[in-house]
Design a protein around this motif. Structure first.
Motif, mmCIF file in Angstrom:
data_model
loop_
_atom_site.group_PDB
_atom_site.id
_atom_site.type_symbol
_atom_site.label_atom_id
_atom_site.label_comp_id
_atom_site.label_asym_id
_atom_site.label_seq_id
_atom_site.Cartn_x
_atom_site.Cartn_y
_atom_site.Cartn_z
ATOM 1 N N LEU A 121 13.197 -8.979 15.194
ATOM 2 C CA LEU A 121 12.591 -7.442 15.045
ATOM 3 C C LEU A 121 11.172 -7.635 15.162
ATOM 4 C CD1 LEU A 121 13.528 -4.943 13.521
ATOM 5 C CD2 LEU A 121 12.567 -5.902 11.668
ATOM 6 N N TYR A 122 10.729 -6.536 15.744
ATOM 7 C CA TYR A 122 9.222 -6.442 16.332
ATOM 8 C C TYR A 122 8.565 -5.029 15.559
ATOM 9 C CZ TYR A 122 9.809 -9.900 19.929
ATOM 10 O OH TYR A 122 10.087 -11.235 20.595
ATOM 11 N N GLN A 123 7.549 -4.986 15.258
ATOM 12 C CA GLN A 123 6.868 -3.825 14.905
ATOM 13 C C GLN A 123 6.262 -3.466 16.149
ATOM 14 O OE1 GLN A 123 3.807 -4.179 12.056
ATOM 15 N NE2 GLN A 123 3.988 -2.169 11.308
ATOM 16 N N VAL A 124 6.513 -2.120 16.202
ATOM 17 C CA VAL A 124 6.017 -1.442 17.491
ATOM 18 C C VAL A 124 4.396 -1.601 17.444
ATOM 19 C CG1 VAL A 124 5.426 0.822 18.760
ATOM 20 C CG2 VAL A 124 7.850 0.416 17.604
ATOM 21 N N GLY A 125 3.920 -1.892 18.530
ATOM 22 C CA GLY A 125 2.546 -2.131 18.899
ATOM 23 C C GLY A 125 1.999 -3.517 18.579
ATOM 24 N N TYR A 126 2.843 -4.490 18.164
ATOM 25 C CA TYR A 126 2.514 -5.688 18.130
ATOM 26 C C TYR A 126 3.661 -6.712 18.930
ATOM 27 C CZ TYR A 126 -0.228 -4.145 14.178
ATOM 28 O OH TYR A 126 -1.143 -3.540 13.539
ATOM 29 N N ASP A 127 3.107 -7.746 19.574
ATOM 30 C CA ASP A 127 3.901 -8.757 20.164
ATOM 31 C C ASP A 127 4.563 -10.033 19.454
ATOM 32 O OD1 ASP A 127 2.934 -7.207 22.648
ATOM 33 O OD2 ASP A 127 1.265 -8.457 22.660
ATOM 34 N N ASP A 130 0.865 -1.316 0.130
ATOM 35 C CA ASP A 130 0.008 -0.192 0.122
ATOM 36 C C ASP A 130 0.781 1.291 -0.054
ATOM 37 O OD1 ASP A 130 1.002 -0.016 2.382
ATOM 38 O OD2 ASP A 130 -0.851 -0.049 3.697
ATOM 39 N N SER A 131 1.946 1.110 -0.424
ATOM 40 C CA SER A 131 2.992 2.246 -0.618
ATOM 41 C C SER A 131 3.520 2.775 0.842
ATOM 42 C CB SER A 131 2.147 3.390 -1.421
ATOM 43 O OG SER A 131 2.211 2.869 -2.889
ATOM 44 N N ASN A 132 3.157 2.227 1.991
ATOM 45 C CA ASN A 132 3.541 2.668 3.277
ATOM 46 C C ASN A 132 4.814 1.950 3.614
ATOM 47 O OD1 ASN A 132 3.517 3.921 5.905
ATOM 48 N ND2 ASN A 132 2.190 2.386 6.464
ATOM 49 N N ASP A 133 5.865 2.129 2.739
ATOM 50 C CA ASP A 133 7.084 1.647 3.062
ATOM 51 C C ASP A 133 7.889 1.961 4.181
ATOM 52 O OD1 ASP A 133 6.405 -0.071 0.918
ATOM 53 O OD2 ASP A 133 7.356 0.981 -0.317
ATOM 54 N N SER A 134 7.322 2.265 5.240
ATOM 55 C CA SER A 134 8.106 2.489 6.627
ATOM 56 C C SER A 134 7.399 2.198 7.752
ATOM 57 C CB SER A 134 8.376 4.195 6.565
ATOM 58 O OG SER A 134 7.054 4.800 6.736
ATOM 59 N N SER A 135 8.379 1.944 8.800
ATOM 60 C CA SER A 135 7.455 1.424 10.067
ATOM 61 C C SER A 135 8.553 1.695 11.138
ATOM 62 C CB SER A 135 7.095 0.066 9.943
ATOM 63 O OG SER A 135 6.607 -0.628 11.198
ATOM 64 N N ALA A 136 7.788 1.828 12.353
ATOM 65 C CA ALA A 136 8.502 1.723 13.647
ATOM 66 C C ALA A 136 8.835 0.582 14.304
ATOM 67 C CB ALA A 136 7.578 2.853 14.612
ATOM 68 N N ASP A 145 15.813 1.083 21.426
ATOM 69 C CA ASP A 145 14.764 1.748 21.457
ATOM 70 C C ASP A 145 14.010 1.669 20.116
ATOM 71 O OD1 ASP A 145 15.332 2.941 23.817
ATOM 72 O OD2 ASP A 145 16.470 4.361 22.903
ATOM 73 N N ASP A 146 12.848 2.351 19.991
ATOM 74 C CA ASP A 146 12.145 2.335 18.755
ATOM 75 C C ASP A 146 12.853 3.203 17.547
ATOM 76 O OD1 ASP A 146 10.119 0.904 20.069
ATOM 77 O OD2 ASP A 146 8.642 2.703 20.194
ATOM 78 N N PHE A 147 12.821 2.526 16.440
ATOM 79 C CA PHE A 147 13.560 3.549 15.455
ATOM 80 C C PHE A 147 12.644 3.048 14.087
ATOM 81 C CE2 PHE A 147 15.518 -0.670 15.480
ATOM 82 C CZ PHE A 147 15.753 -1.003 14.046
ATOM 83 N N ILE A 148 12.839 3.785 13.095
ATOM 84 C CA ILE A 148 12.053 3.958 11.792
ATOM 85 C C ILE A 148 12.919 3.274 10.836
ATOM 86 C CG2 ILE A 148 10.705 5.076 9.982
ATOM 87 C CD1 ILE A 148 9.510 5.295 13.038
ATOM 88 N N ILE A 149 12.240 2.192 9.806
ATOM 89 C CA ILE A 149 12.884 1.855 8.671
ATOM 90 C C ILE A 149 12.189 2.012 7.592
ATOM 91 C CG2 ILE A 149 14.125 -0.192 10.131
ATOM 92 C CD1 ILE A 149 11.609 -2.072 8.926
#
Length: 287
Positions: free
Chosen positions: A209-215, A148-154, A175-179
């Motif tokens: 690796l984890y996406q922020v907001g998911y376990d 969906d063209s959302n090619d970034s995530s915390a 810490d959280d970081f953006i890719i």
């Protein structure tokens, strides 16, 4: 027959009393130090034990240079706040989870795909020259692909160590970081110093690796994927120093003690007449 009163100036008397007192104090201090040292038990270097403690610093790799890395390492060595104290290292054993697709909210019909494209390590600071290092860094490049063209995530990562094939133990959580997509400008670096409790051994590395907001884990990368994470020769600072295998702190046998005490007693006997002559000479005494 005339008698003469001998008067000793007060300040001279005080000076001489201080000299005598200092001599007595020196003798007592010497005895205390000698007897005190004899009470110290032998110290065996092989018996040193300490709680596992690490000090780490995580940052986007592109934001620091070589001099900043050296400054970070120096700060690690002087810091009293370990990863364990501030909650960055849990010491928990990793569960045998597999990389899985995220559980999707109802509003999303598909999930982005995460991967760790690459990783490499650098060994730093082997002070005793035995081939085992107390400081190292790991840099990894996490990527995201979506539809969906959302090619970034915390995201954030949990790092694990395996001691010579043992269980995976969490030693740091970033810490959280953006890719961003498959960019290599978002490489993340963790510089770690082993403060205590890690014996000289070969350690494997694993990154979850984890996406922020998911376990759930969205990507994992380990020594099975890259030899750069395999068998790192590491040890903590309490092993990375020069010392003999066995150190004894003791002053000698009972006979040696007896000779020392006799010497001090004889010295004090000669000391008193000498000070008495010095005392009268200094005070201006005349017969």
């Amino acid at each position: 027959m005339n008698s003469q009163l001998i008067k000793i100036p007060k300040h001279n008397a005080i000076i001489n009393m201080k000299k005598v007192s200092s001599g007595v104090n020196a003798t007592l201090i010497a005895l205390v130090m000698l007897f005190g040292s004899s009470m110290i038990d032998p110290v065996n270097a092989d018996e040193l034990t300490a709680t596992q403690s690490t000090i780490s610093y995580g940052v986007l790799s592109e934001t620091i240079n070589d001099q900043m890395r050296l400054n970070i390492i120096d700060t690690n060595y002087t810091s009293v706040l370990s990863d364990q104290l501030i909650g960055k290292a849990t010491g928990e054993i990793r569960n045998a989870q597999k990389t899985s697709v995220l559980a999707q909210p109802m509003s999303r019909s598909y999930a982005p795909e995460f991967t760790i494209y690459n990783a490499f390590t650098t060994l730093l600071d082997d002070f005793d020259g035995d081939g085992y290092y107390q400081t190292f860094s790991v840099i990894f490049d996490a990527d995201i692909y979506s539809y969906d063209s959302n090619d970034s995530s915390a995201v954030y990562a949990r790092l694990y160590l395996s001691d010579n094939g043992g269980p995976w133990i969490n030693y740091y959580t970033t810490d959280d970081f953006i890719i961003h997509s498959d960019s290599d400008q978002d490489e993340y670096e963790v510089i770690t110093s082993f403060a205590s409790g890690y014996n000289s051994n070969n350690y494997d590395l694993l990154i979850d690796l984890y996406q922020v907001g998911y376990d759930e884990i969205v990507a994992t990368y380990s020594s099975n994927d890259n030899q750069a994470l395999y068998a790192l020769p590491l040890e903590s600072g309490d092993y990375d120093r020069l010392y003999v295998d066995r150190v004894y702190v003791q002053a000698g046998s009972f006979s040696s003690w007896l000779l020392i005490i006799l010497f001090l007693l004889l010295a004090s006997r000669f000391y008193r007449p000498f000070m008495r002559r010095f005392h009268f000479k200094d005070s201006g005494y005349k017969k």
